[in-house]
Design a protein around this motif. Structure first.
Motif: not given
Length: 121
Positions: A52, A55-56, A59, A63, A76, A78-79, A81-82
């Motif tokens: 987490v 990924r944060r 992201r 951002e 997107d 979130d995707y 970052a994944a």
């Protein structure tokens, strides 16, 4: 923060990720976290402390790039970052080399997928 700084931060974060995951038994540890027989509390702790936050951070970098207008507003994140970390896992599972240019190549891929122009130099 300019576009070069945002992109450089993404490359740096991916380099840090690569260093952690490719150290001895790093990939094996990640694979172990997917076993159904593993203690759910251990998996939860692994996710909360490693997955987490990484990924944060990715992201957050994206951002900031979006705030600068250098990646698409509709991206997107979130995707993205994944996907950034998933590339390494996919290469490792396929037995492909994870070269020294992995962080910059992956950052360029994610950047473009978010609607950014070619990676700044």
């Amino acid at each position: 923060m300019g576009v070069r700084k945002a992109h450089a931060d993404l490359v740096q974060e991916l380099q840090s990720f690569k260093s952690g995951v490719t150290r001895r038994n790093g990939i094996s540890l990640v694979g172990s976290m997917l076993q159904e027989s593993l203690d759910p509390k251990l998996v939860k702790r692994f996710r909360e402390r490693l997955v987490v936050p990484r990924r944060r951070r990715i992201r957050h970098i994206l951002e900031r790039a979006r705030e600068l207008g250098v990646v698409a507003e509709s991206a997107d994140l979130d995707y993205a970052a994944a996907a950034a970390t998933g590339v390494l896992y996919s290469l490792a599972l396929a037995g492909s080399a994870i070269g020294p240019d992995w962080p910059s190549r992956t950052a360029a891929l994610v950047w473009r997928a978010c609607g950014g122009e070619a990676a700044p130099h």
